[in-house]
Scaffold this active site. Structure first.
Site, mmCIF file in Angstrom:
data_model
loop_
_atom_site.group_PDB
_atom_site.id
_atom_site.type_symbol
_atom_site.label_atom_id
_atom_site.label_comp_id
_atom_site.label_asym_id
_atom_site.label_seq_id
_atom_site.Cartn_x
_atom_site.Cartn_y
_atom_site.Cartn_z
ATOM 1 N N LYS A 54 40.427 44.827 34.543
ATOM 2 C CA LYS A 54 39.731 44.009 33.545
ATOM 3 C C LYS A 54 39.432 44.842 32.297
ATOM 4 O O LYS A 54 39.642 44.399 31.165
ATOM 5 C CB LYS A 54 38.424 43.450 34.130
ATOM 6 N N GLN A 98 30.728 42.068 39.079
ATOM 7 C CA GLN A 98 31.807 41.995 40.067
ATOM 8 C C GLN A 98 31.233 41.653 41.447
ATOM 9 O O GLN A 98 30.312 42.304 41.922
ATOM 10 C CB GLN A 98 32.550 43.345 40.102
ATOM 11 N N ASP A 121 32.151 34.395 33.617
ATOM 12 C CA ASP A 121 32.709 33.965 34.902
ATOM 13 C C ASP A 121 32.428 32.480 35.148
ATOM 14 O O ASP A 121 33.046 31.862 36.006
ATOM 15 C CB ASP A 121 32.064 34.768 36.046
#
Ligand code: NAD
Length: 297
Positions: A54, A98, A121
């Site tokens: 990422k 994460q 997200d």
């Protein structure tokens, strides 16, 4: 008939180019550089790979990447304090924590502590609610990528029978909401569904997000249907090595479907590209600038 293969890799390259172009424009015209903060707690090897990838792609797109790697024994309070700090940092437009988090940390509490406007997200309950009520939301990356590819391959989705297999908060549920918003007739199947085979046979669009290797048989698929395989499963081959497969038996399904995503090279590459796209979208919204075309749905 052999299905068209939906090339997620190519799709992701094109999306990342659009992200990079708009990032360059924001820098030149507005002196703003989109910034994505990624928070990793602990040393889970798979999570480390995701976070590295990422960060690399964020920088390649011309954006700022801020990595926060915290020890596995970080307390919930310490993590919440970092989220607080990132929420109020104007250089940070997107925040990603994460998952999974270590067991002593309440995942929902942490996700819901992120400023919804920076929740790239799309997991915050406000974003889930905004999506469910048809309002402007941050859309979760994997379903966003699936919808972008579906729109490209199917055109107008209105009235199509769409079957989503899986009801997770990160894939199945938001996918179903997006398809409903596209005016599909949506069915959600899950672990207690009794007549999966019949449901698959009736679906013009199948999105499989189960996590069971080769679970959906080719013979179940309606001829000409579009199949999006979200599953990523590692299986052992007869020679002892392993390979990645999806939830759908690709080799059999491609003989029946109209279009299908492969695994790997289908949905996977689109997920990170959509994360970058969401960061640019969040940056434009935070700066009250018009949103670029094609980075969200
Ligand atoms: P999850 O484990 O949270 O959810 C799996 C879902 O499958 C559940 O809702 C469950 O009800 C359903 N299910 C289980 N058995 C079933 C059955 N027999 N019939 C019908 N439904 C059944 O998983 P998830 O996080 O949604 O991920 C699903 C898969 O997608 C996994 O393989 C994961 O690795 C993959 N994934 C890929 C990406 C990507 O970027 N490509 C992103 C997220 C998840």
């Amino acid at each position: 008939m052999t299905a068209q293969i939906i090339d997620g890799k190519n799709f992701a390259v094109a999306l990342r180019e659009r992200v990079a172009e708009h990032t360059a424009y924001l820098k030149q015209q507005h002196n703003i550089t989109p910034g994505l903060a990624v928070v990793l707690v602990g040393e889970d090897p798979a999570s480390q790979v995701y976070v590295r990838s990422k960060a690399k792609q964020t920088v390649e797109a011309g954006m700022n990447s801020y990595q926060h790697k915290l020890a596995v024994d970080t307390t919930e309070a310490e993590l919440l304090a970092l989220i607080d700090q990132l929420n109020s940092d104007p250089a940070v437009h997107g925040i990603l924590v994460q998952l999974p988090l270590p067991e002593h940390i309440d995942e929902a509490l942490v996700i819901n502590a992120i400023d919804p406007a920076k929740d790239v997200d799309g997991f915050h309950i406000s974003n889930a609610g905004l999506l469910a009520t048809g309002q402007q939301a941050m859309v979760p990356c994997t379903p966003l990528g699936c919808l972008m590819m579906l729109r490209e391959y199917c055109g107008n989705l209105s009235g199509q029978n769409a079957l989503v297999i899986g009801r997770s908060n990160i894939v199945g549920k938001p996918m179903a909401q997006l398809l409903l918003r596209e005016s599909c007739t949506v069915t959600v199947a899950h672990s207690r569904t009794r007549n999966l085979r019949e449901l698959v046979a009736n679906a013009d669009i199948v999105v499989a997000a189960v996590g069971r290797p080769l679970f959906i048989e080719g013979g179940w698929i309606k001829p000409g249907a579009t199949v999006i395989d979200v599953g990523i499963n590692r299986i052992e081959k007869s020679d002892g090595t392993t390979r990645l497969v999806g939830d759908v038996d690709f080799d059999a399904a491609k003989e029946v479907a109209g279009a299908i995503t492969p695994v790997p090279g289908g949905v996977g590459p689109m997920t990170i590209a959509c994360l970058l796209a969401n960061t640019v979208t969040a940056c434009c919204r935070a700066s009250a600038l018009p949103e670029p075309h094609g980075l969200t749905v």
